[in-house]
Each structure stands twice: as C-alpha cells, then as structure tokens.
Design an enzyme around this catalytic site. Structure first.
Site, PDB file in Angstrom:
ATOM      1  N   GLY A 104       0.832  -1.090   0.094  1.00  0.00           N
ATOM      2  CA  GLY A 104      -0.578   0.210   0.222  1.00  0.00           C
ATOM      3  C   GLY A 104       1.126   1.103  -0.221  1.00  0.00           C
TER       4      GLY A 104
ATOM      5  N   HIS B   7      -4.574   0.487   7.281  1.00  0.00           N
ATOM      6  CA  HIS B   7      -3.530   1.485   7.805  1.00  0.00           C
ATOM      7  C   HIS B   7      -3.228   2.374   6.571  1.00  0.00           C
ATOM      8  CE1 HIS B   7       1.039   1.305   8.047  1.00  0.00           C
ATOM      9  NE2 HIS B   7       0.912   1.688   7.210  1.00  0.00           N
ATOM     10  N   GLU B   8      -3.173   2.100   5.807  1.00  0.00           N
ATOM     11  CA  GLU B   8      -3.464   3.890   4.746  1.00  0.00           C
ATOM     12  C   GLU B   8      -4.451   4.688   5.148  1.00  0.00           C
ATOM     13  OE1 GLU B   8      -1.150   3.608   3.052  1.00  0.00           O
ATOM     14  OE2 GLU B   8      -0.480   1.269   2.985  1.00  0.00           O
TER      15      GLU B   8
ATOM     16  N   CYS C 153       5.597  -0.198   7.647  1.00  0.00           N
ATOM     17  CA  CYS C 153       5.204   1.429   7.459  1.00  0.00           C
ATOM     18  C   CYS C 153       6.357   1.785   5.643  1.00  0.00           C
ATOM     19  CB  CYS C 153       4.885   2.669   7.987  1.00  0.00           C
ATOM     20  SG  CYS C 153       4.321   3.749   7.928  1.00  0.00           S
ATOM     21  N   LEU C 154       6.541   2.164   5.006  1.00  0.00           N
ATOM     22  CA  LEU C 154       7.023   2.349   4.002  1.00  0.00           C
ATOM     23  C   LEU C 154       7.865   3.623   4.492  1.00  0.00           C
ATOM     24  CD1 LEU C 154       5.259   1.235   0.726  1.00  0.00           C
ATOM     25  CD2 LEU C 154       7.498  -0.278   1.790  1.00  0.00           C
TER      26      LEU C 154
ATOM     27  N   HIS D  40      -3.306   7.070   6.997  1.00  0.00           N
ATOM     28  CA  HIS D  40      -1.779   7.791   6.554  1.00  0.00           C
ATOM     29  C   HIS D  40      -2.497   9.584   6.577  1.00  0.00           C
ATOM     30  CE1 HIS D  40       2.162   5.819   6.360  1.00  0.00           C
ATOM     31  NE2 HIS D  40       1.816   5.101   6.117  1.00  0.00           N
TER      32      HIS D  40
ATOM     33  N   GLN E 196       3.407   9.990   1.897  1.00  0.00           N
ATOM     34  CA  GLN E 196       3.990   9.306   2.146  1.00  0.00           C
ATOM     35  C   GLN E 196       5.088   9.879   0.589  1.00  0.00           C
ATOM     36  OE1 GLN E 196       1.893   5.277   2.689  1.00  0.00           O
ATOM     37  NE2 GLN E 196       4.047   4.948   3.912  1.00  0.00           N
TER      38      GLN E 196
HETATM   39  O1  K1U Z   1       1.754   1.998   4.064  1.00  0.00           O
HETATM   40  C1  K1U Z   1       2.690   1.468   3.971  1.00  0.00           C
HETATM   41  O2  K1U Z   1       3.479   2.676   4.216  1.00  0.00           O
HETATM   42  C2  K1U Z   1       2.462   0.218   2.892  1.00  0.00           C
HETATM   43  C3  K1U Z   1       2.850  -0.560   4.108  1.00  0.00           C
HETATM   44  C4  K1U Z   1       1.096  -1.008   4.357  1.00  0.00           C
HETATM   45  C5  K1U Z   1       0.717  -2.103   5.301  1.00  0.00           C
HETATM   46  C6  K1U Z   1       1.603  -2.946   5.734  1.00  0.00           C
HETATM   47  C7  K1U Z   1       1.315  -3.712   6.304  1.00  0.00           C
HETATM   48  C8  K1U Z   1      -0.004  -4.070   6.969  1.00  0.00           C
HETATM   49  C9  K1U Z   1      -0.713  -3.220   6.333  1.00  0.00           C
HETATM   50  C10 K1U Z   1      -0.341  -2.292   5.608  1.00  0.00           C
HETATM   51  C11 K1U Z   1       3.391  -1.475   3.455  1.00  0.00           C
HETATM   52  O3  K1U Z   1       3.569  -2.088   2.512  1.00  0.00           O
HETATM   53  S1  K1U Z   1       4.806  -2.494   4.591  1.00  0.00           S
HETATM   54  C12 K1U Z   1       6.069  -3.818   3.641  1.00  0.00           C
HETATM   55  C13 K1U Z   1       5.101  -4.681   3.540  1.00  0.00           C
HETATM   56  O4  K1U Z   1       3.932  -5.181   4.132  1.00  0.00           O
HETATM   57  C14 K1U Z   1       5.338  -6.339   2.346  1.00  0.00           C
HETATM   58  C15 K1U Z   1       6.412  -5.317   1.749  1.00  0.00           C
HETATM   59  C16 K1U Z   1       6.439  -6.924   0.855  1.00  0.00           C
HETATM   60  C17 K1U Z   1       5.867  -7.636   0.666  1.00  0.00           C
HETATM   61  C18 K1U Z   1       4.838  -8.031   1.468  1.00  0.00           C
HETATM   62  C19 K1U Z   1       4.686  -6.845   2.823  1.00  0.00           C
HETATM   63 ZN    ZN Z   2       2.700   3.281   6.042  1.00  0.00          ZN
END
Ligand code: K1U
Ligand code: ZN
Length: 176
Positions: A46, A136-137, A94-95, A140, A51
């Site tokens: 996401g 989560h999004e 979270c990225l 944000h 972001q």
């Molecule tokens: O919003 C963000 O920072 C993105 C975040 C979203 C998210 C992750 C986990 C639970 C809820 C929302 C991410 O994508 S973190 C990376 C991640 O979860 C992932 C990366 C590669 C493969 C699988 C998952």
């Molecule tokens: Zn995030």
C-alpha cells in the site's frame, strides 16, 4: 511513469491531515501510476499520497501475492463507514518507517466508500489483510501512523532511532 521518493519518520508532513480531491482526471491517473510503481518498487502492499509528500486523499493498495497478477486498486477520498467489533492482529510495517514491524490489533472487517480510478463512487466490504491495509492507509490520510497504536515507550524509542538516522544521513525532515 516515475518513481517518487518516500518520506520517512520523523518528517512532520507525515502528521498532516490530507485534503479531499475534487475530481479524477488524467493528471491524477498519472499520479496514481507513479504511486503504484513506487509501491511495487519499495516493495509494499500500500501507499498513501502523503508518503510521497502530497497531502491529498489518495491511496493505492495491492494485496496480491507474488504468484498472482498485479492488481493495484486506487482509493480516492476513502471513508470507513463501518468497522466490525471482531478484531484481528497483524504484524504491520510502514514504508515511511523502514524495517520496523510490530503487531497491531484493528477491526477485522470494514466497509469503505471511495471514488475509483474512473471517478465512480464505490463501496466495498473488506476483510483480512485488505481490511488492515485500508485502515493503515486511511490512517495516513489523517496523519496517524501505526506506531501510534504501540506503547509510548516503543513509539518514543522508534521515533528517537529514526531521528538519529535522519541526522546521520543528512535527510532533514524539512519544514511544513
Ligand atoms: O503504507 C505503507 O507504509 C505501506 C505498508 C502497508 C501495510 C503493511 C502491513 C499492514 C498494513 C499496511 C507496507 O506495504 S509495509 C511492507 C509490506 O507489508 C510488504 C512488503 C513486501 C511484501 C509483503 C508485504
Ligand atoms: Zn504506512
């Protein structure tokens, strides 16, 4: 399409409340494509526009597994209409807070209203990972980060760690 830079904790922009979008047009669809490319490159499931330092209510999510075809869905002005009492625990990342993961408990199912990529109003009932990612999004868009659901001790520790990293890498969070 272009890759955009993802802002990181403790950038104060992450605490902004993003503004609703008035219309969906070709310029916005170009931005959607950039966001999807940036999310896949990270990689993540996401990304919210804030972001990439844009305080507008736009989100992309793709919860497809690597074996499945890519399926980015864009959510313009998403709103949670209903949340279940039942809750689910998920280890979130979270990225904007790279390589930090903690369990967060949230409603396991949500009903969300949004505008799609074509500008049409939609409603979905989401469960499981999609429900978690949507919450989560949407957080944000309201300046809320998943670390806000942790204890003050854990939150302060992670903020301190990322503030130190930003000082050393010269990645100043900038001003609002
Ligand atoms: O919003 C963000 O920072 C993105 C975040 C979203 C998210 C992750 C986990 C639970 C809820 C929302 C991410 O994508 S973190 C990376 C991640 O979860 C992932 C990366 C590669 C493969 C699988 C998952
Ligand atoms: Zn995030």
């Amino acid at each position: 399409m272009a890759l955009r830079s993802i802002i990181k904790l403790p950038d104060p922009k992450l605490r902004l409340v993003s503004a609703p979008l008035e219309r969906v047009d070709d310029d916005l669809r170009k931005l959607m494509d950039d966001m999807a490319e940036t999310m896949y490159d990270a990689p993540g499931i996401g990304l919210a526009a804030i972001q990439i330092a844009l305080p507008i209510r736009l989100v992309v999510i793709d919860t497809a597994t690597p074996e499945e075809p890519k399926n980015p869905t864009f959510y313009v002005n998403p709103e949670i209409l209903w949340s279940s009492d039942e809750r689910r625990l998920h280890e979130e990342g979270c990225l904007s807070i790279p390589e930090y993961y903690e369990d967060v408990e949230r409603p396991s199912s949500v009903r969300v209203r949004y505008i799609d990529r074509e500008g049409k109003p939609q409603e979905i009932q989401a469960e499981g990972l999609l429900a978690t990612a949507l919450q989560h999004e949407i957080d944000h868009l309201n300046g809320v980060l998943f670390i806000d659901y942790l204890s003050k001790l854990k939150r302060d520790r992670v903020i301190k760690k990322f503030t130190k990293i930003a000082r050393h890498t010269g990645e100043s969070p900038g001003r609002l």
